[in-house]
Design an enzyme around this catalytic site. Structure first.
Site, PDB file in Angstrom:
ATOM      1  N   THR A  23       0.838  -1.203   0.000  1.00 28.10           N
ATOM      2  CA  THR A  23       0.000   0.000   0.000  1.00 28.10           C
ATOM      3  C   THR A  23       0.870   1.249   0.000  1.00 28.10           C
ATOM      4  O   THR A  23       0.673   2.168  -0.802  1.00 28.10           O
ATOM      5  CB  THR A  23      -0.953  -0.020   1.213  1.00 28.10           C
ATOM      6  OG1 THR A  23      -1.590  -1.293   1.256  1.00 28.10           O
ATOM      7  CG2 THR A  23      -1.997   1.073   1.104  1.00 28.10           C
ATOM      8  N   LYS A  67       6.217  10.249  20.796  1.00 27.74           N
ATOM      9  CA  LYS A  67       6.312  11.151  21.969  1.00 27.74           C
ATOM     10  C   LYS A  67       4.929  11.468  22.523  1.00 27.74           C
ATOM     11  O   LYS A  67       4.795  12.316  23.392  1.00 27.74           O
ATOM     12  CB  LYS A  67       6.993  12.456  21.557  1.00 27.74           C
ATOM     13  CG  LYS A  67       8.373  12.298  20.975  1.00 27.74           C
ATOM     14  CD  LYS A  67       8.876  13.667  20.506  1.00 27.74           C
ATOM     15  CE  LYS A  67       9.845  13.532  19.360  1.00 27.74           C
ATOM     16  NZ  LYS A  67      10.019  14.799  18.638  1.00 27.74           N
ATOM     17  N   ARG A 102      -2.260   4.937   7.215  1.00 28.98           N
ATOM     18  CA  ARG A 102      -2.612   3.626   7.812  1.00 28.98           C
ATOM     19  C   ARG A 102      -2.426   3.726   9.315  1.00 28.98           C
ATOM     20  O   ARG A 102      -1.412   4.278   9.781  1.00 28.98           O
ATOM     21  CB  ARG A 102      -1.729   2.514   7.244  1.00 28.98           C
ATOM     22  CG  ARG A 102      -1.921   1.196   7.977  1.00 28.98           C
ATOM     23  CD  ARG A 102      -1.235   0.050   7.293  1.00 28.98           C
ATOM     24  NE  ARG A 102      -1.900  -0.281   6.039  1.00 28.98           N
ATOM     25  CZ  ARG A 102      -1.581  -1.332   5.292  1.00 28.98           C
ATOM     26  NH1 ARG A 102      -0.624  -2.158   5.670  1.00 28.98           N
ATOM     27  NH2 ARG A 102      -2.224  -1.574   4.168  1.00 28.98           N
TER      28      ARG A 102
HETATM   29  N1   CP Z   1      -2.570  -5.514   0.821  1.00 29.45           N
HETATM   30  C1   CP Z   1      -1.895  -4.729   1.683  1.00 29.45           C
HETATM   31  O1   CP Z   1      -2.467  -3.866   2.350  1.00 29.45           O
HETATM   32  O2   CP Z   1      -0.562  -5.005   1.751  1.00 29.45           O
HETATM   33  P1   CP Z   1       0.479  -4.205   2.673  1.00 29.45           P
HETATM   34  O3   CP Z   1       0.106  -4.514   4.108  1.00 29.45           O
HETATM   35  O4   CP Z   1       1.828  -4.729   2.289  1.00 29.45           O
HETATM   36  O5   CP Z   1       0.319  -2.757   2.395  1.00 29.45           O
END
Ligand code: CP
Length: 305
Positions: A52, A80, A101
């Site tokens: 991703t 921190k 993420r």
């Molecule tokens: N499919 C996917 O989210 O892979 P990664 O965790 O490597 O980003």
């Protein structure tokens, strides 16, 4: 503000348009090579990733833009104690768009409130992963020519697998879809998805435990990894992790037209001996993810090519 937190924010028509753009990028990459010149994408990854993060970065480079960011929470000021809201407010001063993420479900939604620039959910806990779904949809489109009249088997960790949750939602809008949900009892699709998505849309579905018995009826088999990082108990993970392993022998039970997808990374659930089977689509899916992320960046930045 344009954001993508949940795949259902995109209408069927908008998904069609993203696919159209991705296909045009595949055919005419030079047309897009300077489309995001002068723009910056920030990748804020509080959890590990290969596909991703790197596909977002490759996507922005191939659009002529630049990339900044971090690949682990402990290399940012989150270590921190800085909040997500403050982190993205800061990054919004440096970047034109953010892909984020986070292990906490809902964190990217919180980020949209202070970022001041578009935010893309690049996976939040066991909740959603809309850009993986865009990769899955382009793969299904290219393999099957459309999204209707498909029996889709989802196999493995259907409880914690966020890609499964987003894909079920996305496919629930097409005609003639059937779901075969293949998992151990402990890793079934969450009840809210069964009631709010599958049953609400009157989609036929079965919850089963045997992969072998159900292989012959599938048009698509979507394999998933058991999500070790979401288990509270290592013993449960070890007991469940090898429940399903797709092997060449099991592939013999599938249709000639079967397409096998997997969001990756895989651990044990697809034998490498399956990789040479022409029905294995998971590395095509990786590449499709980059094209759909390019199309999405263009849409959210409102760049016309
Ligand atoms: N499919 C996917 O989210 O892979 P990664 O965790 O490597 O980003």
């Amino acid at each position: 503000m344009n954001n993508l937190i949940d795949i259902m924010q995109l209408s069927v028509e908008e998904i069609d348009k993203l696919i159209e753009t991705a296909l045009d990028i595949i055919d005419n990459p030079e047309k897009y090579a300077e489309a995001c010149h002068g723009k910056k994408l920030a990748t804020l990854f509080f959890e590990p990733s290969t596909r991703t993060r790197l596909s977002f970065e490759a996507a922005m480079y191939e659009l002529g833009g630049n990339v900044l960011g971090f690949s682990a929470a402990n290399s940012s000021s989150a270590a921190k104690g800085e909040s997500v809201a403050d982190t993205v407010r800061t990054v919004g001063c440096y970047a034109d768009i953010i892909a984020m993420r986070h292990p906490k479900e809902g964190a990217p939604l919180v980020a949209t409130r202070t970022a001041g620039v578009p935010v893309i959910n690049a996976g939040d806990g066991g909740h959603n992963h809309p850009t993986q779904t865009l990769a899955d949809l382009l793969t299904i489109y290219r393999e099957k020519g459309g999204f209707e009249n498909l029996t889709i088997g989802l196999c493995g960790d259907l409880k914690f697998g966020r890609t499964v949750h987003s894909l079920i939602s996305a496919m629930s809008r097409y005609k003639g879809i059937k779901f075969v949900l293949i998992s151990p009892e402990e890793l079934k699709v969450p009840k809210y998805i069964i009631s709010d998505v599958i049953e609400k849309n009157n989609i036929p579905y079965e919850e089963v435990t045997s992969l072998e018995e159900n292989m012959p009826k599938l048009d698509i088999l979507y394999m998933t990894r058991v999500q070790r990082e979401r288990f509270f108990n290592e013993a449960d993970y070890l007991r469940l992790k090898d429940t399903y392993v797709l092997t060449p022998d099991k592939m013999k039970l599938g249709k000639d037209s079967l397409s096998v997808l997997h969001p990756l990374p895989r651990v044990n659930e697809i034998s490498v001996a399956v990789d040479d089977d022409p029905r294995a689509c998971y590395f095509k899916q990786v590449l499709n993810g980059k094209y759909m992320r390019m199309a999405l960046i263009l849409k959210l930045l409102e760049v016309e090519v």
